[in-house]
Structures are given as structure tokens and as C-alpha cells.
Motif scaffolding. Sequence first.
Motif, short mmCIF file in Angstrom:
data_model
loop_
_atom_site.label_atom_id
_atom_site.label_comp_id
_atom_site.label_asym_id
_atom_site.label_seq_id
_atom_site.Cartn_x
_atom_site.Cartn_y
_atom_site.Cartn_z
N GLN A 311 1.34 -1.13 0.00
CA GLN A 311 -0.24 -0.10 0.22
C GLN A 311 0.47 1.50 -0.17
O GLN A 311 0.35 2.15 -0.45
CB GLN A 311 -0.97 0.06 1.74
CG GLN A 311 -2.09 0.91 1.25
CD GLN A 311 -2.61 1.26 -0.03
OE1 GLN A 311 -3.32 -0.33 -0.21
NE2 GLN A 311 -2.26 2.70 -0.73
N HIS A 314 2.03 1.31 -3.56
CA HIS A 314 0.92 2.57 -3.67
C HIS A 314 1.23 3.53 -3.51
O HIS A 314 0.56 4.70 -5.05
CB HIS A 314 -0.24 1.73 -3.64
CG HIS A 314 -0.24 0.38 -4.35
ND1 HIS A 314 -0.21 0.12 -5.93
CD2 HIS A 314 -1.43 -0.99 -4.18
CE1 HIS A 314 0.10 -1.64 -5.88
NE2 HIS A 314 -1.04 -1.67 -5.42
N LYS A 317 3.25 6.02 -5.36
CA LYS A 317 3.58 6.06 -5.97
C LYS A 317 4.53 5.02 -7.49
O LYS A 317 5.23 6.15 -8.62
CB LYS A 317 3.02 7.25 -7.88
CG LYS A 317 1.87 8.18 -7.54
CD LYS A 317 1.33 9.10 -7.98
CE LYS A 317 0.13 9.66 -7.75
NZ LYS A 317 0.11 10.88 -8.31
#
Length: 475
Positions: A311, A314, A317
Motif C-alpha cells: 500500500q 501505491h 506511485k
Amino acid sequence: MRTLFLQAPSFDGFDGGAGSRYQAKREIASFWYPTWLAQPAALVEGSKLIDAPPHKIGLDAVAKQARDYDLVVLHTSTPSFDSDVKTIEALKAANPGLKAGLIGAKVAVQADESLKASPLIDFVARNEFDFTIKDVADDRDFAAIKGLSWRNGSGQIVHNDERPVVHDMDQLPFVTPVYQRDLKIENYFIGYLKHPYISFYTGRGCKSRCTFCLWPQTVGGHRYRTRSVGHVIDEIRWAKAAFPQVKEFFFDDDTFTDDAPRAEAIARELGKLGVTWSCNAKANVPRDTLKVMRDNGLRLLLVGYESGNQQILHNIKKGMLVDVAKRFTKDCHELGIVIHGTFILGLPGETTETIRETIDFAKEINPHTIQVSLAAPYPGTFLYKQAIENGWLDDANAELVNADGVQIAPLHYPHLSHSEIFHSVEDFYRSFYFRAPKIASIVGEMVRSPEMMKRRLREGVEFWRFLRSRADVAA
């Protein structure tokens, strides 16, 4: 104009000209080459480059030399900016007719604010500044120089039109002749590279969108613009003859492996030259490409894993899957490619649990060596924008380092304090290195090589001093 390019004295041991992500005093004495200064220096005939920190040159000595020049160009950064402004003040006291300007990511994104910091700063060069500085050194009218922000005769700040980035990277001359002319290469030391080493860029820009990464968001851009294979090999050939003592070449491109066919083509030419080399890499390089590079002299990859939590990857990016990174690392181990892994603690979404997850991830994939940094929201990055908007960054921590140049934990979250993030770095290092297999690996390396024995003992002393300095910061 007689032009002096300067990486100014600041904190003792401060790697201000770092091509790496953060400017800071590191856990083990390390210095990257001042390539960002050497490149415009290579364009300006008769110029001189002084890289003060690795050469232990003090301000008095720099000021004395500045009397012989018409123009001084300093590379600056967020942590060193205040010190660099004081350097300009000292140089102009010694040589009142000296023109002084700044380059670097800090002034690229905060041109107005930087010029307002001191009336003695005559100009700053924004974005990609090589030819901007050449125009200044050629004594062109400031009003006609693209990419320049400057102070006119009445003291008013003027921002000229943007300068397009360089697309034909072969226009840029080699930087290694500047290294030979002005630097002592033995003063540049990176713990995981063979010594002495040389580093330079084969391209600029990075297509990745990592929210924390400084250069693509401020100077280099997100298009990977590359030198031709022949141009790169010609410089390696030149440097190999000029520096017979060099044991390793490092390509400091943000991600050299982004263009796999080109990386393979360069590797095959390097294999013919018989050089040992290393580079930055993302943790997704195909095994076939790894093998081609390994078979042609690749020794080590510097890999930014950042986190073991999907996570968080993510959130920043990163464009990376943990499972892909694991497979890539396994391939490297099997092929005999050494990995120096870098990790960042305190990124958005970090918790005590994700810190432990990243430590466990690092131990599982087991790179040869690691570097653990603290999330640093540099102006111009998306992370900085997030930090300001969400109240994660306090004014007291905006310079990103303490009074000695040691990296602090500038970010904090409602559920995770500065102190918790800061102390997790030491926990990470201890958990990773103080394991029986890792200790045995390091001892075995030392036993096999007297040179490595000396290096690791020195690094051990420096590392313990680093831990003590962190304890002082925490106190």
C-alpha cells in the motif's frame, strides 16, 4: 567571464553535490561526484571546479581563490541553502566585483524566494541549467538568457522565459576531463562501490512518478533522455585511459535500466572494454537483461525498494509490486549480481506495523548492503505538496537536516511521531546487520581481502559514530 564552479563548504562531511536522492551527512563517509556542476563547467572554457567538502577546503581558502574570478556558480540544496548564501556573502566581501549565481533543484522551483534571501545573489538558473550558465559565462545580456531569474540594476527580480530541455544529449561534453583537471578522485568514496570509482550520467530524466524523488520533478523531467551508446562508450574509453587506477564505473542515471535494449547495448560494449561497472536499477529488470549485463562486467545494482508494504508503494506511485521485487532480487542472487538496497521510512501510510514489515522484507530478500533514509519532502516534489496540505511538515523541520547536517525525520503523522520514525532507522540497521548469517558474510568478505578488511573496519567505526550522533539528535 573567468568562471568558478563551487560546491561550497558547509557541514563537515556533507555530501551536498550528491547525485543521489538526498543531500546529507551519511552514516558512512560518502561522496558522490559533483556532476551537476561538472557538466556546465565542461561547457565553459577556462573554468575551474572546486568541490570543497571531499577536498576539505575551507571558506577562507575558497574566498582567496575567488579573487581571481569574475563569476561564481554554486550548486545549492534545501539543507545547504542558508550556508551557501553566507558563502556568497564571504566571496563578495573578498571580491566585490564578483557575480554570483545558484543552480540546483532548490532554486529551480523556488527562484523568487531564493533571490529574495539575499541581495548579493545576482541570478539563479532554473530547470536544466547547463546552457543557461554557459550564456551567463559568455557575458550575454541577462535579459536575453532563457531559464534565468535575475536581479536587474534597480534590484527588481526578473524571471525570463523557460529554456527547453536538452533532447540531443550528445551535445553535452564529457564531464570526466573536468574530474581529471580539478578533482582528486581518491577523495570520492561510496561504501558499496570499489575504490576508487567514477560516476556520471548517460541520460537524464525518469519515467517513474515516485512522489518523493527530487530530480525528475524539479530538473530532469519524466522523459528519459539519453546519450547515444557510442558517446557513452567513448567517454568510458577516455576515462579508462585517463584514470588507470579506477576500479569501477557507476552510471548515476535515475534508472539506467528503464531502457533495457539500450542498457544491453551499452553492456555489450563495456564487456569489450573489460571494465567493471554498476548502475541504478528498478526492481523489475528481466532476468535475460540482467544476465546480459552480468556477462559484460556488471557487478552491482543500486536498487530503491523503499518499502516492503504494497500500500505504501501505491501511495508513493512507485509502480512496483512486492512480489516482482522479490523475484528480481532472487534472479540477482542466482546470477551473482550484488545489490545495495535502499529503503525509506516515514512515507505516507507508514505505521509501526509497516516499518516492521519493511524490515522483515529487507531481511527476507537480503541485499548485500542497505541504506535506510528518512522520508524527505523536498520543495518541488509531490510529497512536499502533500506534507504542506496535510500538516505533516512543521516549519522547524523544513531544512530536513539538523545543525550538523544529519538527516532528521521531518514528517510526522497523527499516529506516528517524528521520534518514532527517527528511531526506526537504527532499529532497521541493527535488525538487518546484527544477524549471524550477515555477520558471517561480512567477516568472510574481510578475511578474503585485506583491502576489504581495512574498509569494513573503518566503516564500522564510522557507523558507530553515526549511531552516537543520532542519539545526540534524539536527546
